[in-house]
Design an enzyme around this catalytic site. Structure first.
Site, PDB file in Angstrom:
ATOM      1  N   SER A 576       0.842  -1.198   0.000  1.00 25.95           N
ATOM      2  CA  SER A 576       0.000   0.000   0.000  1.00 25.95           C
ATOM      3  C   SER A 576       0.870   1.237   0.000  1.00 25.95           C
ATOM      4  CB  SER A 576      -0.903   0.016   1.239  1.00 25.95           C
ATOM      5  OG  SER A 576      -1.556   1.257   1.386  1.00 25.95           O
ATOM      6  N   TYR A 589      -2.264  -0.452  10.579  1.00 24.94           N
ATOM      7  CA  TYR A 589      -2.299  -0.806   9.155  1.00 24.94           C
ATOM      8  C   TYR A 589      -1.016  -0.386   8.458  1.00 24.94           C
ATOM      9  CZ  TYR A 589      -4.008  -0.986   4.304  1.00 24.94           C
ATOM     10  OH  TYR A 589      -4.175  -1.269   2.969  1.00 24.94           O
TER      11      TYR A 589
END
Length: 699
Positions: A576, A589
């Protein structure tokens, strides 16, 4: 009235046929499709069918007889009108006047094009004259196991005469071509009123005045041959001499097969990468576990279609069925020697039988590999071809079983077999094959691929001819996703990236279905957006377990298979933008995504000597089809940026340098860039697919 047969399937639907009316070509296609649906009658690509109709000549306006016959390289089971060649019958027959003899057979094929009536015709096949010189309106040339068993037996001609009471003529083995067409005509003239013709070692010709009559005639002849064989199984001696090796139970067979399949695949791919198929059906086991295996396997197959698909003979493994496979290096060394012997024998076969104009020797590796007590492996350029090779060898087994029951099995002489395998016309057909796509011959396992980014990657890979293993924790979503892929393109398996058993089972199924794996994409994931204060230990553990530990587990299990194959491979990790950019309310995250990236670097460093490339694709804000955005993550991100959930796509697009919304297809293309072959010497790299987020530039 519905007919009943014990050994073949009666599939004629009178109501459906009635809708076709008097359209003889449509009825030909219908008959062809239902004949091709029963593999006992003919296998994929095997045999050909035809009909003759009266048409208006577009130049003279006069009535002319036209023959519609399956074109070159087609399959009767899936035949459509575009797969037919439509030719003037009188022109085809007039070619006899310029035929220069059997030594000039091949030149006749080019002349078939001068006989074409339908300009949309498929290229006419070598079997065209076999139909042209017979006067019947509808003709079937099939390769039924039962008929070939008789045709490939030592006493085939005698059995044919006695069994069919003179209603089936016999034509000795001869390579298909113009001369064989003349031989069929001669056989009919010498035996007026017969039902059909048996081609020695090859197959069966039957006919009728209508499509239905032809269909019934074919079934009746095949049924009679099948019943005759069945009545003789075990009468003379036990089938294949009885059982020599006892099969493992089904679960043990599949465990052994899955363990050894990648090793076999690697060895079978020494010339070019191959895709595998495993089969442990009762038919296969009866043959490979028998006393006659050592006698029959080296003889090779008889029908040309069989050995064109399976090579002249299989490789038989001399390992006990319960061989300990924990020391794979020792097993590989032993099997490697068997492969070397096979390759040397194939080279010797080529050198002894080649002609002055023979094509260069092709891949010398075996297509069919038999492991007594376990099953049969087949390796070919793609899944369909390896599956069909497996099916063809099962046909060959049925032929050998039948021939041995009523007489003695006789294979083609090696020179005849070679002349078929290296026929210049077959070589020309191979050269006309379309260029393979980038991921042809590759197998990819993609986690989290029932939807979102993972599904887009699976779709892209399948479009590039990869075999895909779609996997997901959501079984309902997985079943729905599987519907988007063809029969041979994919398998669907449940996979929980934190469950060792489901990971092992997924790879096991990949090995049984395709022989191994080449590409591993870690796409499974989830997201939680919370501030430091609100992030719980459970949140932290869940994110790091799924994203980091899951990537580790799936990669670790996959690398064992990649190493067993010895052909390198790719691991692509979907991380990501958040792995590189520090944003608010994202501690767990972002940390997990950063760990994914560094793990990728570490694996790239370790696996480089194995030619296993490890790379990362970083998406940002891919909302389309993602389960992540269905929950509280979207709410959390919207809150962090001070916008509504509905405004998120536009918000993310505006903050990129290109002002673009990122789609799942964009990510799939990014992954494809790494595995397409264009970046075959790139590892340890990161590709951002985010529309341009300056803060995520890799420095």
């Amino acid at each position: 009235m519905v007919q009943t047969y014990k050994h073949v399937s009666y599939l004629w639907d009178e109501e459906k046929a009635a809708t076709l009316g008097n359209d003889e070509v449509a009825l030909l296609i219908y008959r062809s499709n239902i004949l091709g649906a029963d593999l006992r009658i003919t296998n994929y690509g095997g045999g050909n069918t035809s009909c003759k109709t009266t048409e208006k000549d577009p130049l003279t306006g006069k009535d002319v007889e036209v023959m519609w016959v399956k074109g070159s390289g087609g399959d009767i089971g899936t035949l459509t009108k575009s797969g037919l060649a439509g030719l003037y019958v009188d022109k085809l027959r007039s070619l006899e006047g310029i035929y220069r003899g059997i030594e000039h057979e091949d030149e006749m094929v080019g002349l078939f094009n001068h006989c074409i009536y339908d300009l949309d015709s498929k290229a006419p096949s070598i079997d065209t004259p076999l139909h042209a010189f017979l006067p019947f309106k509808h003709i079937d040339h099939l390769h039924p196991d039962a008929a070939i068993a008789i045709a490939a037996s030592k006493d085939g001609e005698k059995i044919t005469q006695e069994l069919f009471e003179g209603q089936i003529a016999w034509v000795p083995w001869q390579r298909p071509g113009f001369d064989l067409g003349l031989k069929l005509r001669d056989a009919l003239e010498a035996n007026p009123g017969i039902q059909g013709i048996m081609l020695g070692g090859h197959g069966l010709f039957t006919w009728g005045d209508t499509s239905y009559e032809c269909y019934i005639n074919s079934l009746e002849v095949i049924e009679k041959a099948s019943a005759y064989l069945e009545a003789n199984y075990g009468k003379k001696r036990p089938v294949f001499g009885g059982e020599k090796v006892k099969a493992l139970d089904p679960a043990q067979r599949k465990n052994q097969a899955a363990k050894i399949a990648p090793l076999l695949r690697g060895l079978a791919s020494s010339y070019n990468r191959m895709v595998g198929t495993f089969n442990d059906s009762e038919t296969v086991l009866q043959f490979i576990n028998s006393h006659d295996l050592d006698k029959l396997a080296p003889l090779g197959t008889s029908c040309p279609d069989h050995f064109l698909r399976t090579k002249i003979a299989p490789l038989v493994l001399d390992l006990p069925a319960d061989q300990d496979l924990s020391d794979m290096a020792a097993v590989k060394a032993h099997i490697g020697q068997l492969f070397e012997k096979y390759r040397a024998a194939y080279k010797d076969y080529y050198e002894k039988h080649k002609r002055s104009n023979s094509p260069a020797m092709r891949d010398p590796n075996p297509v069919i590999i038999l492991w007594p007590g376990v099953g049969m492996f087949s390796y070919a350029k793609d899944k369909q071809t390896s599956r069909v090779a497996s099916e063809f060898y099962i046909n060959a087994i049925n032929v050998m079983r039948g021939a041995e029951a009523v007489s003695e099995y006789v294979s083609l002489p090696l020179q005849e077999a070679f002349d078929i395998e290296y026929w210049l016309l077959e070589e020309a057909k191979l050269q006309r094959m379309p260029k393979e796509k980038a991921l042809s011959r590759k197998v990819a396992l993609i986690t989290g691929s029932a939807g979102g980014i993972g599904k887009a990657i699976a779709d892209k890979f399948a479009a590039e001819d990869a075999c895909v293993v779609i996997s997901d924790i959501d079984e309902d979503r997985l079943a729905n996703a599987r519907k988007d892929f063809g029969k041979d393109a994919a398998i669907a398996v449940k996979l929980d990236v934190l469950d060792n058993d489901t990971i092992a089972q997924a790879y096991k199924e990949a090995c049984l279905a395709f022989g191994g794996v080449d590409i591993i994409v870690n796409s499974a994931g989830l997201a939680i957006s919370k501030s430091l204060a609100d992030t719980t230990e459970a949140d932290w553990d869940l994110l790091n377990d799924v994203l980091v530990k899951g990537q580790f587990k799936v990669s670790q299990a996959g690398v064992a298979i990649l190493r067993a194959q010895g052909m390198g491979g790719d691991i692509i990790n979907i991380a990501s933008k958040n792995a590189l950019v520090s944003g608010p309310n994202n501690v767990a995250y972002g940390t997990a995504k950063a760990a994914q990236i560094h793990m990728s670097r570490l694996l790239a460093a370790e696996l480089g000597p194995d030619k296993i490339r490890v790379n990362v694709v970083n998406p940002d804000a891919v909302i389309e089809g993602s389960k992540i955005w269905e929950g509280k993550w979207a709410e959390g991100r919207a809150k962090a940026y001070g916008v509504s959930v509905e405004e998120l796509p536009a918000y993310y697009a505006k903050r990129t340098l290109m002002n673009e919304i990122i789609s799942t297809k964009d990510l799939a293309n990014g992954v494809f860039a790494f595995v397409s072959g264009l970046l075959s010497k790139s590892t340890g790299n990161i590709l951002n697919v985010d529309g341009g987020v300056a803060a995520a530039f890799v420095r």
